[in-house]
Scaffold this active site. Structure first.
Site, PDB file in Angstrom:
ATOM      1  N   ILE B 106       8.052   6.548   3.656  1.00  0.00           N
ATOM      2  CA  ILE B 106       9.263   6.689   4.465  1.00  0.00           C
ATOM      3  C   ILE B 106      10.432   6.017   3.754  1.00  0.00           C
ATOM      4  O   ILE B 106      10.229   5.091   2.970  1.00  0.00           O
ATOM      5  CB  ILE B 106       9.072   6.083   5.878  1.00  0.00           C
ATOM      6  CG1 ILE B 106       8.575   4.630   5.765  1.00  0.00           C
ATOM      7  CG2 ILE B 106       8.115   6.916   6.691  1.00  0.00           C
ATOM      8  CD1 ILE B 106       8.719   3.846   7.043  1.00  0.00           C
ATOM      9  N   SER B 146       0.905   0.965   6.666  1.00  0.00           N
ATOM     10  CA  SER B 146       1.573   0.413   5.498  1.00  0.00           C
ATOM     11  C   SER B 146       3.079   0.663   5.594  1.00  0.00           C
ATOM     12  O   SER B 146       3.535   1.777   5.840  1.00  0.00           O
ATOM     13  CB  SER B 146       1.034   1.094   4.234  1.00  0.00           C
ATOM     14  OG  SER B 146       1.929   0.908   3.184  1.00  0.00           O
ATOM     15  N   LYS B 148       5.229   0.756   3.346  1.00  0.00           N
ATOM     16  CA  LYS B 148       5.762   1.613   2.294  1.00  0.00           C
ATOM     17  C   LYS B 148       5.317   3.058   2.454  1.00  0.00           C
ATOM     18  O   LYS B 148       5.778   3.942   1.752  1.00  0.00           O
ATOM     19  CB  LYS B 148       5.301   1.101   0.925  1.00  0.00           C
ATOM     20  CG  LYS B 148       6.105  -0.095   0.466  1.00  0.00           C
ATOM     21  CD  LYS B 148       5.831  -0.386  -0.987  1.00  0.00           C
ATOM     22  CE  LYS B 148       6.714  -1.513  -1.469  1.00  0.00           C
ATOM     23  NZ  LYS B 148       6.403  -1.881  -2.845  1.00  0.00           N
ATOM     24  N   GLU B 149       4.332   3.309   3.344  1.00  0.00           N
ATOM     25  CA  GLU B 149       3.847   4.672   3.508  1.00  0.00           C
ATOM     26  C   GLU B 149       4.377   5.271   4.810  1.00  0.00           C
ATOM     27  O   GLU B 149       5.456   5.834   4.818  1.00  0.00           O
ATOM     28  CB  GLU B 149       2.320   4.698   3.405  1.00  0.00           C
ATOM     29  CG  GLU B 149       1.889   4.294   1.987  1.00  0.00           C
ATOM     30  CD  GLU B 149       0.380   4.228   1.812  1.00  0.00           C
ATOM     31  OE1 GLU B 149      -0.317   5.160   2.257  1.00  0.00           O
ATOM     32  OE2 GLU B 149      -0.098   3.238   1.227  1.00  0.00           O
ATOM     33  N   MET B 150       3.646   5.090   5.915  1.00  0.00           N
ATOM     34  CA  MET B 150       4.115   5.698   7.152  1.00  0.00           C
ATOM     35  C   MET B 150       4.825   4.692   8.062  1.00  0.00           C
ATOM     36  O   MET B 150       5.552   5.066   8.975  1.00  0.00           O
ATOM     37  CB  MET B 150       2.954   6.336   7.896  1.00  0.00           C
ATOM     38  CG  MET B 150       2.432   7.569   7.157  1.00  0.00           C
ATOM     39  SD  MET B 150       0.923   8.162   7.898  1.00  0.00           S
ATOM     40  CE  MET B 150       1.026   9.901   7.517  1.00  0.00           C
TER      41      MET B 150
END
Lengths: 1116, 342
Positions: B106, B146, B148-150
């Site tokens: 994201i 996470s 940095k991910e979702m």
């Protein structure tokens, strides 16, 4: 009212007690138990399988880790499932089991971690192990083509050997050697290896280091993983669970027993009540009788005093109506005169209808007849008569008691009482007795009673079935007559006298048919009503089955143990056979294992009463093959066998059995063979239960066999390494630190001529040549003391036949982890022949070089000889001329003395002097003389050099002036170089005499000079430009004398530098050299003088040979 | 008299009751044998000596859950700002990866580790490069949470999913307790279990159709086994069944430089020194489609990947021709993904 409440309370109490007992006997949920128990056992099996697979992976027998992962996953699932503990265990036990389970889970997690690490490390070490020997041998091959680094090659060989030894030995003994080898190689890496070989060497070292590092790690991980007491923990869980299960089972059995006893007690109570009821009835009867008598009297009075009767008729009839009995009066012919029906029967006995009728009209004929008959009897005897009869009314049977009394002279009084209820009670009692009897007979527990003498009184039907005897057959016999255990006789007596406590014991009974059954025998005393012992009541529970289950578990665990206890497959099978024999008849038993290589069935186990041992047979149409192919266990009777033969499914092999039982041996990979038991006589020797049993045991056996086979494969590979040791082409032995042989191989035996057994009783000293003993001992002691780790020496042995053998022996010390010397490995190579050949060669080369030199030397001598001759001839001619002058001078002198000076003589003399050119002669003659003399000197020098060079064979080292020796050699060889090169010498005058074999040294220098000259000649010949330069210098360098011989030739290309010292290697054209020169030079300098020889060379610029000789002679 | 008769009747009834009870108990008391569960037989495998096993061609899954899982897998609602779905980084058309060295989460944030393929992940013995999740279900917590991910959490996700009536009815029909984190994970994992790629040419070869491979590819397989690749890349998933240190025969990370936390691998999970630089061995199925390679996405070309492996893992030099044979073999591992719901 109170009584009723009391009874209801007792009823409810009893029902609730019965219900309680009933539930207590039902607490064990056998389904949950079976599941839990089999889960535990399966867990144990999985645990063992994981260990097995770990070991298989270690030795590369397992294809992939998937299997291992699956098993670990299953273990996790199972231990999760084991969390639901069967309900019959109490809270405390559950807690304990949970603790055991969580302990196990902890171990299991630890194991998984170890397995993960093992998988990683194992993958690496297996790769390195596969690649290391390959790269090492490639490297050695490549290095052999390069430079002179024989040491490197040797070191790599050592590394290979040590690493493989390290890998094979269990205790990491060669570790230090490998470290040393690696250190050495790392140091020597710097020198003269091509880039490619250097990287290869690095890779090689990296793999060796990997093996060194990972081998103990992997072994450690395996050891740790296998040593984790998961199996013990599971075993503990199983034990704990089984014991609490058995406890619960026992408890349940107690409750069951209570239930029976309570039931019996209840029966007894009921019987007691019935007896009481009977007594009450009797009392009632007596009361009735007295009443009857009174009634009779009254009736008589009535009859006899009519008036009185009529007067009190109302009273009487009221009284009569109150009696529960019916009464009537008939005359002798049975005609009713009067009738008083009981209260209950007023509706049936209608007074108006009956009076005047005969009894035949209202009663059944038999009853009527009997009544009349008894009336006659009563008439004659005067005694009242009683009889009972039944009447069916409204589909119900009523019982009556009829009392007949004579009333007056011709009248009969009949009193009929309804006794239906009483009859029913009696009937019910009889029924109860039958039921009790039935309970006794059909109770599912075998049950018997013994009298005070310990004899059977009776046994119930269940026990009849159990023992095969009928109750009557056993009556009066003692139980110990049919019990195997000897203690029974005394025990029974002890029990009867109350000396021994009653305990549940396991007994083995002999059935009537001779079979043995195991039972759980529980005794209870029977007391009579006085409280005295009246006998023993025993229940027998058939535990043959349970025993068998236990035996099966025992057999399975024995089989699993057998794997570790036995040393080979045969023994394992023997062990398995013994175990199976505990379960069933196995006098005829064999195990057939399929051998796919030859498509046959091997019979590693064969026990049979009739047939001889068959080693193996083709997978054909036998019953065994049939089972193997169908992968199904089979129980075959003779009939079934016949049928299968008829259906052409099988053919008969060997003696036909009465019954044959074969089960496939299944492993997860498939069927590996068949286990067969058979009986030749007893058709009933095996049943389906045996089949099931053997099938499940068969799986265990298959796994055990697989495991054993894997072990044997391992052993075989160890044996292969042993045979590599035994049949290595060089002699290898291990000796103790005292020098005694501990292990010797075949080659060593051949070298020294002794047999293995003979050598093992000897020390190396016994076969060492006495002259070399001191040196051998010294070296050996230095090794043992740790001063040296490895050593090489050339020494002589004495062959068994007496001759001596020259051998090259490499020794290395192996220490344990505490660095104590364990043993010494010696490798011995017979070099007698080699040495002989080398000496021959050397001698040959010397002769060869002298021969070659002869021509040059002849030429060398020829030149000065020639000018000595020329000058001498000139002197001779000059002298002739001078003689003329002198003669004339003499004449002139004479003449002058006699005649004074005569001018003509002077003129003559002047002419002669002019003619002979005396002035020239005076100038030239001394020159000629000088030249002649120098020619003679030169010849003398050459001859001296020759003498020096060819030095008559000096056997010992002697101190020699190397400068002079080199000088001589230069001279001797001058014909070889002087046309192509200038000789520049730079001798160090401070060089002290050096001990050496001068002849051999000269030979070396000569070889060097000749090579240098040849090298220059190639360049000069090719370019045609002038001459090259040969520089020879000597120098004192510490304890060493350094001799450098350099040329301005083409230099030696990199790729052949390592070969030039090899025998027969030459770059010269055919005929110009044998290729022995440098090899012999190397041998002479390095081996004989303990010196070194090296070279520096640059292609295009030339080559320098550097020889270093030790100045001080060391005797070692 | 009559009360006594009644009492007698009562006793007889009791007696009958007892009798029935005793008989029942005794019937139950017969000891049953310990059922020998032949669970081995369930596992009866294809009898093959090869260290690689073919993938199954048939699966038994709950179609409803698979369909729901597929929808969730492609749904951006799982991310905080509704921009990223599972499929963003595990694109089924790109071999189950995003073909990037590091995935983009994201707000355009770049991750720290290469996204592994989602195909055949059910056959991995553990999930993530560092194996920190035991199951596919556990794995889902990772990317969803996470930052940095979702960058989301279950509370938010469950609320978003609940808001959709379509989802609510579907969940209600499949699960008794409707929408919750456990059921969302269950559905996604069910879908992920359906993501297998059977019928690769190599699998067909394993099943006996030997002519399907060219002689070069067979040579590649031989080399794959003989030079030692098989030591780690093995089993049904050609990897994914053990952990291994990256750089056993050479210092990979020292040579590469710039060591990040992700490079520590399993050490981040166990904090054990022996787990430093240790990673789950990845599957090689569909490897041609999952470039770039390694956890750091540092290598684009398969040839180079094989070279790095041979240098740092096997400690041997492979010739160019050997590498090209091995690569040819690796390309035979491409299988076909067929949607479970047809």
């Amino acid at each position: 009212m109170n009584i009723r409440l009391h009874h209801i309370a007792i009823g409810i109490g009893m029902i609730s007690l019965m219900t309680f007992l009933f539930f207590k006997t039902n607490v064990i949920d056998s389904e949950a138990h079976n599941r839990f128990s089999s889960d535990l056992r399966y867990l144990k099996e999985l645990d063992a399988t994981i260990d097995k697979n770990l070991l298989e992976s270690r030795y590369g027998l397992l294809n992939s880790y998937d299997k291992l992962n699956n098993e670990i996953e299953q273990v996790k699932l199972l231990s999760e499932r084991l969390k639901s503990i069967p309900a019959f265990m109490d809270q405390n036990e559950k807690e304990q089991l949970k603790i055991l389970l969580s302990k196990y889970k902890g171990l299991e997690e630890q194991k998984e971690l170890l397995v993960e690490r093992f998988k990683s490390r194992n993958a690496i070490i297996n790769n390195s192990l596969r690649y290391f020997p390959v790269i090492t041998s490639n490297l050695i091959k490549n290095i052999s083509q390069e430079s002179s680094k024989i040491n490197v090659k040797e070191d790599i060989n050592y590394l290979l050997r040590d690493t493989l030894i390290f890998y094979l030995l269990k205790d990491g003994r060669a570790e230090n050697e490998i470290k040393k080898d690696i250190e050495k190689l790392k140091n020597s890496k710097e020198i003269q290896l091509s880039e490619e070989n250097k990287t290869d060497l690095e890779i090689c070292i990296a793999h060796a280091e990997t093996i060194l590092k990972l081998k103990p790690e992997v072994d450690g991980l395996i050891r740790e993983a296998v040593a984790l007491p998961t199996d013990i923990q599971i075993e503990e869980m199983i034990k704990f669970y089984d014991s609490s299960y058995n406890q619960s089972l026992k408890l349940t059995n107690y409750y069951r027993l209570f239930l029976y006893i309570f039931s019996i007690f209840l029966l007894a109570y009921i019987a007691y009540i019935i007896i009481r009821l009977n007594r009450a009835t009797k009392e009632l009867n007596t009361l009735n009788e007295s009443l009857e008598q009174r009634v009779q009297k009254r009736t008589e009075e009535l009859l006899w005093s009519n008036a009185e009767l009529q007067r009190s008729e109302a009273n009487n009839s009221a009284l009569l109506h109150a009696i529960p009995d019916s009464m009537w009066r008939t005359n002798i012919n049975g005609i009713f005169l009067d009738l008083i029906p009981s209260k209950d029967e007023q509706e049936i006995m209608l007074k108006d209808n009956w009076v005047g009728k005969t009894i035949f009209e209202v009663l059944p004929e038999t009853v009527a007849n009997q009544t009349l008959e008894l009336a006659q009897k009563s008439l004659s005897s005067g005694e009242p008569q009683v009889f009972e009869y039944q009447l069916e009314r409204n589909e119900q049977v009523y019982h009556y008691e009829s009392r007949i009394a004579v009333c007056g002279e011709s009248e009969i009084l009949t009193i009929v009482r309804d006794i239906t209820e009483g009859k029913k009670v009696a009937e019910a009692l009889r029924e109860n007795e039958a039921k009790y009897r039935d309970l006794f007979d059909n109770a599912p527990v075998a049950y018997h009673e013994l009298d005070t003498e310990g004899r059977f009184v009776r046994i119930n039907r269940t026990e009849e079935l159990l023992l095969g005897y009928t109750s009557d057959e056993l009556k009066g016999r003692h139980p110990w007559e049919i019990v195997v255990e000897k203690v029974s006789r005394d025990a029974t007596k002890a029990k009867l006298t109350g000396k021994q406590q009653l305990q549940a014991v396991e007994r083995t009974f002999i059935r009537k048919d001779g079979k043995l059954i195991s039972v759980l025998n529980e005794d209870r005393m029977i007391y009579d009503k006085d409280g005295k012992v009246a006998g023993i009541r025993s229940t027998l529970q058939d535990i043959t089955h349970r025993k068998r289950v236990e035996a099966e578990a025992l057999v399975i665990s024995e089989i699993i143990q057998g794997v570790s206890m036995t040393s080979n497959l045969k023994e394992l099978l023997k062990h398995i056979h013994q175990s199976i024999s505990k379960l069933l008849y196995a006098e005829n038993c064999f195990v057939a294992l399929y051998n796919p290589a030859h498509d046959i069935l091997d019979l590693p186990l064969f026990v049979d009463k009739y047939d001889d041992v068959t080693p193996n047979y083709k997978l054909g149409k036998g019953m065994t093959s049939y089972v193997f192919r169908n992968e199904r266990p089979m129980l075959l009777t003779q009939e079934k066998i016949r049928q299968l033969i008829e259906d052409a499914e099988i053919e008969m092999v060997g003696t036909p059995p009465a019954i044959w039982l074969g089960v496939p041996l299944r492993t997860p990979k498939g069927i590996i063979g068949v286990l067969v038991v058979q009986h030749y006589e007893d058709v009933n020797a095996y049943n389906l239960r045996d089949l099931e049993l053997l099938t499940s045991v068969g799986d265990q056996i298959a796994l055990a066999i697989e495991r054993k086979r894997a072990e044997e494969a391992l052993k075989a590979s160890e044996e292969r390494f042993q045979s590599a040791f035994d049949y290595a082409p060089i002699g290898i032995c291990l000796t103790s630190p005292t020098g005694d042989f501990q292990q010797v191989n075949h080659s060593l035996c051949e070298i020294v001529g002794y047999s293995k057994e003979e050598l093992l009783t000897k020390s190396f000293r016994d076969i060492t040549h006495p002259d070399d003993l001191a040196v051998s001992n010294a070296t050996f002691n230095r090794l043992v003391s740790g001063e040296l780790k490895t050593s090489r020496l050339e020494k002589r042995y004495i062959h068994k036949l007496g001759h001596q053998i020259l051998a090259l022996t490499s020794l290395s010390l192996v220490c344990n982890s505490q660095n104590d010397p364990l043993y010494i490995i010696a490798q011995t190579q017979d070099i007698t022949e080699q040495k002989f050949l080398a000496e021959q060669l050397q001698r040959g080369q010397k002769l060869e070089s002298i021969g070659q030199l002869a021509a040059g030397i002849a030429h060398e001598i020829n030149t000065p000889t020639q000018y000595v001759g020329d000058n001498t001839r000139f002197l001779r001619d000059s002298f002739n001329d001078l003689a003329k002058v002198l003669k004339k001078t003499d004449e002139l002198l004479e003449d002058c003395r006699q005649n004074g000076v005569q001018s003509e003589f002077l003129t003559e003399l002047e002419e002669i002097v002019k003619f002979t050119d005396t002035g020239y002669l005076i100038d030239e003659i001394p020159v000629a003389i000088e030249e002649a003399l120098s020619g003679v000197d030169r010849i003398g020098k050459i001859v001296q050099s020759m003498k020096d060079f060819a030095h008559p064979g000096v056997e010992d080292k002697q101190a020699a002036d190397l400068n002079r020796a080199i000088e001589s050699t230069i001279t001797v060889a001058s014909n070889e170089w002087k046309y192509v090169a200038e000789m520049v010498t730079n001798f160090d005058p401070t060089l002290p005499p050096v001990p050496c074999f001068i002849g051999e040294f000269n030979q070396v220098v000569l070889n060097m000079i000749v090579n240098a000259a040849h090298a220059i000649a190639d360049v000069v010949g090719a370019t045609g430009q002038g001459k090259g330069i040969i520089k020879i210098s000597t120098k004192l360098e510490g304890d060493w004398a350094e001799i450098r011989i350099s040329d301005t030739g083409a230099g030696i290309p990199e790729e052949i530098r390592n070969k030039i010292f090899d025998p027969f290697f030459t770059t010269k054209e055919v005929g110009k050299g044998t290729g022995q020169g440098l090899a012999i030079s190397h041998a002479a300098i390095v081996e004989k003088h303990k010196g070194t020889i090296a070279l520096e060379s640059k292609v295009g610029d030339g080559t320098t040979f550097i020889i270093n000789l030790p100045i001080k002679e060391e005797l070692s | 008299m009559s009360s006594k008769k009644n009492f007698l009747k009562l006793i007889i009834t009791c007696l009958l009751l007892i009798f029935v009870a005793v008989i029942t108990v005794c019937k139950r008391s017969t000891l049953q044998t310990i059922a020998t569960e032949k669970e081995f037989n369930k596992q009866s495998q294809i009898l093959t000596e090869e260290p690689i096993l073919p993938l199954p061609t048939e699966l038994e899954l709950d179609t409803g859950k698979v369909a729901l899982g597929e929808k969730l897998f492609n749904d951006v609602k799982l991310s905080e700002d509704n921009t990223i779905s599972c499929a963003s980084c595990h694109n089924l058309k790109l071999g189950g990866t995003d073909n990037l060295a590091f995935s983009v989460g994201i707000k355009g944030q770049v991750g720290e580790i290469n996204a592994p393929t989602v195909f055949n992940s059910t056959y991995n013995f553990k999930q993530f490069w560092d194996g920190r999740a035991e199951t596919l279900e556990d794995q889902i917590d990772g990317p969803t949470h996470s930052s940095k991910e979702m960058g989301s959490n279950w509370e938010v996700i469950v609320d978003k999913i609940k808001a959709s009536t379509e989802y609510s009815t579907e969940f209600a029909s499949l699960y008794q307790d409707g929408v919750n984190a456990r059921n969302i994970k269950d559905a996604i994992a069910a879908f992920e279990r359906s993501l297998i790629t059977p019928n690769s040419r190599f699998d067909q070869y394993l099943k006996g159709y030997e002519e399907i491979l060219t002689s070069d590819e067979k040579e590649g397989y031989r080399l794959f086994k003989s030079v030692g690749c098989i030591s780690c890349h093995q089993g049904i998933n050609v990897g994914g069944n053990l952990f291994e240190e990256f750089g056993v025969m050479g210092k990979y990370f020292k040579d590469r430089g710039n060591i990040t936390e992700a490079d520590l691998g399993r050490y981040n999970v166990t904090k054990q020194e022996y787990d430093r630089y240790v990673f789950k061995v990845p599957t090689l199925r569909n490897i041609e489609q999952t470039s770039p390679y390694f956890h750091d996405g540092s290598v684009e070309k398969l040839e180079n990947a094989v070279e790095v492996m041979s240098k740092y893992q096997l400690g041997r030099k492979l010739s160019q021709s050997e590498i090209s044979y091995i690569v040819k073999f690796l390309k035979t591992l491409n299988g076909d993904y067929v949607r479970y719901i047809k």
